[in-house]
Design a protein around this motif. Structure first.
Motif, PDB file in Angstrom:
ATOM      1  N   GLY A  52       0.797  -1.402  -0.310  1.00  0.00           N
ATOM      2  CA  GLY A  52      -0.277   0.274  -0.117  1.00  0.00           C
ATOM      3  C   GLY A  52       0.662   0.954   0.291  1.00  0.00           C
ATOM      4  O   GLY A  52       0.457   1.753   0.319  1.00  0.00           O
ATOM      5  N   GLN A  53       2.230   1.073   0.010  1.00  0.00           N
ATOM      6  CA  GLN A  53       2.569   2.285   0.323  1.00  0.00           C
ATOM      7  C   GLN A  53       2.354   3.563  -1.663  1.00  0.00           C
ATOM      8  O   GLN A  53       2.284   2.390  -2.790  1.00  0.00           O
ATOM      9  N   GLU A  54       3.597   4.475  -1.540  1.00  0.00           N
ATOM     10  CA  GLU A  54       2.687   5.113  -2.439  1.00  0.00           C
ATOM     11  C   GLU A  54       3.983   4.781  -3.662  1.00  0.00           C
ATOM     12  O   GLU A  54       4.901   4.519  -3.294  1.00  0.00           O
ATOM     13  N   THR A  55       3.142   4.762  -4.911  1.00  0.00           N
ATOM     14  CA  THR A  55       3.707   4.339  -6.057  1.00  0.00           C
ATOM     15  C   THR A  55       3.729   5.101  -6.972  1.00  0.00           C
ATOM     16  O   THR A  55       2.106   5.511  -7.599  1.00  0.00           O
ATOM     17  N   PHE A  56       4.730   5.593  -8.129  1.00  0.00           N
ATOM     18  CA  PHE A  56       4.438   6.021  -9.412  1.00  0.00           C
ATOM     19  C   PHE A  56       3.656   4.838 -10.366  1.00  0.00           C
ATOM     20  O   PHE A  56       3.859   3.664 -10.423  1.00  0.00           O
ATOM     21  N   MET A  57       2.466   5.669 -11.371  1.00  0.00           N
ATOM     22  CA  MET A  57       2.707   4.684 -12.457  1.00  0.00           C
ATOM     23  C   MET A  57       2.212   5.042 -13.161  1.00  0.00           C
ATOM     24  O   MET A  57       1.965   7.014 -13.401  1.00  0.00           O
ATOM     25  N   GLN A  58       2.791   4.800 -14.207  1.00  0.00           N
ATOM     26  CA  GLN A  58       2.884   5.722 -15.885  1.00  0.00           C
ATOM     27  C   GLN A  58       1.738   5.844 -15.927  1.00  0.00           C
ATOM     28  O   GLN A  58       1.688   4.605 -16.629  1.00  0.00           O
ATOM     29  N   SER A  59       1.035   6.614 -16.736  1.00  0.00           N
ATOM     30  CA  SER A  59      -0.501   6.645 -17.227  1.00  0.00           C
ATOM     31  C   SER A  59      -0.165   5.476 -18.550  1.00  0.00           C
ATOM     32  O   SER A  59       1.016   6.151 -19.884  1.00  0.00           O
ATOM     33  N   GLY A  60      -0.868   4.482 -19.235  1.00  0.00           N
ATOM     34  CA  GLY A  60      -0.729   4.469 -20.938  1.00  0.00           C
ATOM     35  C   GLY A  60       0.579   2.894 -20.232  1.00  0.00           C
ATOM     36  O   GLY A  60      -0.248   2.458 -21.546  1.00  0.00           O
ATOM     37  N   ARG A  61       1.248   2.640 -19.224  1.00  0.00           N
ATOM     38  CA  ARG A  61       1.830   1.767 -19.102  1.00  0.00           C
ATOM     39  C   ARG A  61       1.382   1.132 -17.412  1.00  0.00           C
ATOM     40  O   ARG A  61       1.943  -0.323 -17.965  1.00  0.00           O
ATOM     41  N   ASP A  62       1.625   1.227 -16.672  1.00  0.00           N
ATOM     42  CA  ASP A  62       1.359   0.856 -16.161  1.00  0.00           C
ATOM     43  C   ASP A  62      -0.146   0.560 -15.487  1.00  0.00           C
ATOM     44  O   ASP A  62      -0.951   2.286 -14.411  1.00  0.00           O
ATOM     45  N   PHE A  63      -0.631  -0.419 -15.128  1.00  0.00           N
ATOM     46  CA  PHE A  63      -1.927  -0.921 -14.014  1.00  0.00           C
ATOM     47  C   PHE A  63      -2.257  -1.596 -12.776  1.00  0.00           C
ATOM     48  O   PHE A  63      -1.063  -2.402 -12.731  1.00  0.00           O
ATOM     49  N   TRP A  64      -2.970  -1.018 -12.121  1.00  0.00           N
ATOM     50  CA  TRP A  64      -2.649  -2.127 -11.378  1.00  0.00           C
ATOM     51  C   TRP A  64      -4.057  -3.021 -11.381  1.00  0.00           C
ATOM     52  O   TRP A  64      -4.462  -3.961 -11.902  1.00  0.00           O
ATOM     53  N   TRP A  65      -3.139  -3.968 -10.347  1.00  0.00           N
ATOM     54  CA  TRP A  65      -3.220  -6.227 -11.020  1.00  0.00           C
ATOM     55  C   TRP A  65      -5.132  -5.615 -10.733  1.00  0.00           C
ATOM     56  O   TRP A  65      -6.580  -6.474 -11.196  1.00  0.00           O
ATOM     57  N   ASN A  66      -5.553  -5.692  -9.367  1.00  0.00           N
ATOM     58  CA  ASN A  66      -7.064  -5.422  -9.840  1.00  0.00           C
ATOM     59  C   ASN A  66      -8.194  -4.699 -10.394  1.00  0.00           C
ATOM     60  O   ASN A  66      -9.005  -4.980 -10.813  1.00  0.00           O
ATOM     61  N   GLU A  67      -7.629  -3.176 -11.164  1.00  0.00           N
ATOM     62  CA  GLU A  67      -8.468  -3.497 -11.991  1.00  0.00           C
ATOM     63  C   GLU A  67      -8.157  -3.722 -13.317  1.00  0.00           C
ATOM     64  O   GLU A  67      -8.790  -3.673 -14.431  1.00  0.00           O
ATOM     65  N   VAL A  68      -6.563  -4.258 -13.823  1.00  0.00           N
ATOM     66  CA  VAL A  68      -6.815  -5.537 -15.195  1.00  0.00           C
ATOM     67  C   VAL A  68      -8.059  -6.315 -14.891  1.00  0.00           C
ATOM     68  O   VAL A  68      -8.123  -6.593 -15.401  1.00  0.00           O
ATOM     69  N   LEU A  69      -8.675  -6.810 -13.707  1.00  0.00           N
ATOM     70  CA  LEU A  69      -9.415  -8.410 -13.454  1.00  0.00           C
ATOM     71  C   LEU A  69     -10.461  -7.645 -13.315  1.00  0.00           C
ATOM     72  O   LEU A  69     -11.175  -8.339 -13.400  1.00  0.00           O
ATOM     73  N   GLU A  70     -10.987  -6.267 -13.543  1.00  0.00           N
ATOM     74  CA  GLU A  70     -12.392  -6.272 -13.448  1.00  0.00           C
ATOM     75  C   GLU A  70     -13.237  -6.607 -14.100  1.00  0.00           C
ATOM     76  O   GLU A  70     -12.192  -6.778 -15.563  1.00  0.00           O
ATOM     77  N   GLY A  71     -14.396  -7.153 -14.071  1.00  0.00           N
ATOM     78  CA  GLY A  71     -15.186  -7.633 -15.649  1.00  0.00           C
ATOM     79  C   GLY A  71     -14.395  -9.083 -15.711  1.00  0.00           C
ATOM     80  O   GLY A  71     -15.012  -9.282 -16.937  1.00  0.00           O
ATOM     81  N   GLN A  72     -13.316  -9.047 -15.265  1.00  0.00           N
ATOM     82  CA  GLN A  72     -12.845 -10.551 -16.602  1.00  0.00           C
ATOM     83  C   GLN A  72     -13.961 -11.995 -16.214  1.00  0.00           C
ATOM     84  O   GLN A  72     -13.601 -12.005 -15.258  1.00  0.00           O
ATOM     85  N   SER A  73     -13.445 -12.422 -17.256  1.00  0.00           N
ATOM     86  CA  SER A  73     -14.338 -13.691 -17.289  1.00  0.00           C
ATOM     87  C   SER A  73     -13.613 -15.243 -16.228  1.00  0.00           C
ATOM     88  O   SER A  73     -12.489 -14.858 -15.711  1.00  0.00           O
TER      89      SER A  73
END
Ligand code: 7RM
Length: 630
Positions: free
Chosen positions: A207-228
């Motif tokens: 849960g530490q502060e983490t740099f995310m580069q938009s367009g390249r970096d995605f959160w695990w739980n977000e890419v899982l959303e709605g997946q079969s």
């Protein structure tokens, strides 16, 4: 399980069969798996090239052999039990059914990010179930994973990303290791300043502060959303690449050991079941990190193919106390425990008090891996952990062999302290002398080779087949050379003596001396260096570095400290030299070759018998080095 060996005479009988008719032997074992299409030929090989193919034209998916094949019978059985770094944090248990859903969802998530069959994916993660899910999801879609141990530095990581031309990195924000919270994504970002990938998927652990580069970096739980929750497994050829795992050799650059699908699947399950004599319902715990081959074969693939319950531990042996391992054994009623001699020796130093607090009566089998286990540690393990009633399986194998080659079968093969004992059926060993002459019979000592292919053997070194040929198949004609010295005693039992090349084994971690030298040489004041291993009470081998430095305006102490930090930064903390001696020169022959034999002698403290040093350019330097020994 019908392929399972139960008696010593059964072992000898199977061994004979495996040598007399290897194809029949392996076909029978492979037939217990689910193939989408059966092979047309069991084995095709030559060791010249080398070109080795197992289960030729067979089609399969390794994850179908973990999930679909077992779901009806094993669905509700725990597949993974996860014990976190902190004992008060919640345990996670994933049944086979639950793990299958997670693997499918993540497989679909990978596909949604454009990752597919044949793409290389780097996994740089802490010891969380998602690391195993990531590996299995790659295997599900046919992407090739390359797990990089999360203790490696950003430049080691960058080298591996570059070498395999990875398309994506699966990682985490941070990692808990004992009392420390370590940034992981930060190291990935550093690596990605030098090399690039399309996609980074980040699991939130700390849960530490983490740099995310938009367009390249995605959160695990977000890419899982709605997946079969279902993904239909990709059909893979038996010889399609399953994974690449980088390992150190005697040259500077680690090589990407390639394992393929069919053979690796067959061998890891076969060896897991037979060596550990795993019984359904047992809780099995291997303390390795998934970044090493032991984690691949004996935390993830072997146990899961066998329908076992595999425990994954995030923490370290001594945190928050030196009884942590035994606390976990009692808590989860562990039946089979597999660890490294270095961990045993480290815990031995704390005495038996930390053990006595816990009930270890669930233990049935103990294992050892990664380096030679000394007799003292063997006896301590046997007496204090196994209470004299658990067989110890001392398992010899390598990243390149994919699975255990020499080991007792638990409770079947009579053990002998410090001996890996006998080869598994299917493994044809030989011992050769320096000229490559095979030494037959018992009571011989020499270099360990393997004469015949086995299903989980290395196929190539990624992107450089010639290197594979040179390293393993050229030293001795028509043999795979292991790099280890070995003795076969009067009983025909094998005892591994350690590496005979420029590889050192520090706490079970393989490092090339040249690799460490290259890192040391990055320090601007370093002129030249030579690295050797020396016996270390806990680590097995320690790293001793002899360094020639430009000393102007510098204190020795500072330089030594800086050199250690340089190595830590370039390779990772595991490669930090234990001892650094600044020297005026190195013992070189007239042709400029460093005589490491002398440096090894000095490092281990045998200062008298230097052997012949007359060929040295400057024999006097030896006295000077001896005088300054650390
Ligand atoms: C599994 C693993 C391989 C090297 C190998 C040996 C040493 C491993 C044992 C052992 C003595 C053992 N793969 N080694 N197991 N030496 N007894 N039971 O460790 O690729 O990382 O290292 O480790 O020198 O060549 S590895």
């Amino acid at each position: 399980m019908s392929d399972r060996l139960h008696t010593l005479s059964g072992y000898f009988h199977e061994y004979q069969k495996s040598v007399a008719q290897p194809e029949e032997f392996w076909a029978r074992i492979a037939d217990s798996f689910h193939w989408k299409k059966r092979w047309s030929k069991v084995l095709q090989w030559n060791f010249e090239e080398p070109d080795v193919r197992w289960f030729v034209d067979g089609k399969l998916n390794i994850t179908e052999n973990i999930f679909e094949k077992n779901l009806y019978t094993l669905g509700d059985r725990p597949a993974i039990i996860w014990e976190p770094n902190e004992s008060h944090e919640e345990v996670r248990t994933l049944t086979y059914r639950e793990l299958f859903v997670e693997v499918c969802r993540f497989a679909n998530a990978l596909l949604s990010k454009g990752i597919g069959k044949g793409d290389r994916v780097i996994i740089y993660m802490p010891m969380v179930p998602e690391a195993a899910i990531a590996m299995l999801a790659c295997a599900r879609i046919g992407a090739i994973h390359s797990v990089v141990f999360a203790g490696f530095s950003s430049s080691s990581l960058a080298d591996r990303i570059q070498d395999c031309q990875a398309k994506a990195i699966l990682t985490a924000d941070g990692n808990y290791r004992g009392s420390k919270k370590i940034t992981v994504k930060g190291i990935v970002d550093e690596a990605l300043e030098k090399v690039s990938v399309e996609t980074v998927i980040v699991y939130r652990r700390t849960g530490q502060e983490t740099f995310m580069q938009s367009g390249r970096d995605f959160w695990w739980n977000e890419v899982l959303e709605g997946q079969s929750e279902f993904h239909k497994a990709a059909e893979m050829d038996s010889e399609d690449l399953l994974f690449i795992l980088y390992t150190s050799g005697s040259t500077g650059k680690p090589k990407g050991v390639v394992h393929t699908t069919g053979g690796y699947m067959v061998y890891t399950k076969y060896s897991f079941e037979n060596v550990f004599q795993y019984c359904p319902g047992d809780v099995y715990w291997c303390t390795a990190d998934i970044g090493w081959i032991t984690g691949h074969s004996y935390i993830v693939y072997g146990p899961l193919l066998a329908g076992a319950t595999t425990l994954m531990f995030e923490g370290i042996p001594t945190y928050p106390h030196p009884g942590r391992f035994w606390e976990v054994v009692e808590k989860h009623q562990v039946n089979v425990f597999y660890t490294a001699p270095t961990a045993i020796r480290a815990l031995q130093a704390f005495g038996t008090e930390p053990i006595e607090k816990y009930n270890l009566s669930s233990l049935k089998v103990l294992g050892s891996v990664g380096e030679p286990i000394n007799e003292e540690a063997w006896h301590w393990y046997h007496t204090h952990i196994g209470k004299g009633k658990c067989p110890i399986v001392d398992t010899w194998w390598q990243t390149e062999t994919g699975g255990i080659m020499i080991s007792p079968l638990a409770g079947i093969t009579p053990t002998k302290p410090a001996y890996a004992t006998l080869p598994l059926p299917g493994i044809q060993l030989s011992i050769v002398d320096a000229d490559g002459k095979e030494l037959h019979g018992n009571s011989v000592e020499g270099n360990l080779c393997i004469n015949f292919p086995w299903p989980s053997m290395i196929r190539t070194t990624y992107g450089d087949h010639d290197r594979c040929k040179q390293t393993y198949f050229s030293t001795y004609k028509n043999k795979y050379f292991t790099g280890d010295g070995v003795k076969r005693d009067h009983d025909g039992y094998y005892r591994i003596l350690g590496r005979v090349d420029d590889v050192i084994n520090v706490s079970g971690h393989r490092l090339g001396t040249a690799e460490v030298e290259n890192a040391i040489n990055e320090h601007p004041k370093v002129i030249e260096s030579a690295v050797v291993g020396y016996p270390h009470e806990v680590k097995g081998q320690g790293i001793y570095a002899y360094v020639i430095c430009d000393m102007s305006n510098r204190s020795e102490e500072n330089l030594i400290q800086e050199i250690k930090e340089t190595v830590s930064k370039i390779i990772g903390p595991i490669a930090k030299p234990d001892k650094i001696q600044l020297v005026p020169g190195l013992p070189k022959t007239r042709s400029g070759k460093i005589m490491r034999r002398i440096l090894r002698k000095i490092a281990e403290g045998s200062l008298d018998a230097m052997g012949d040093i007359s060929t040295l350019l400057d024999p006097e330097v030896v006295e000077k080095i001896k005088a300054g020994r650390k």
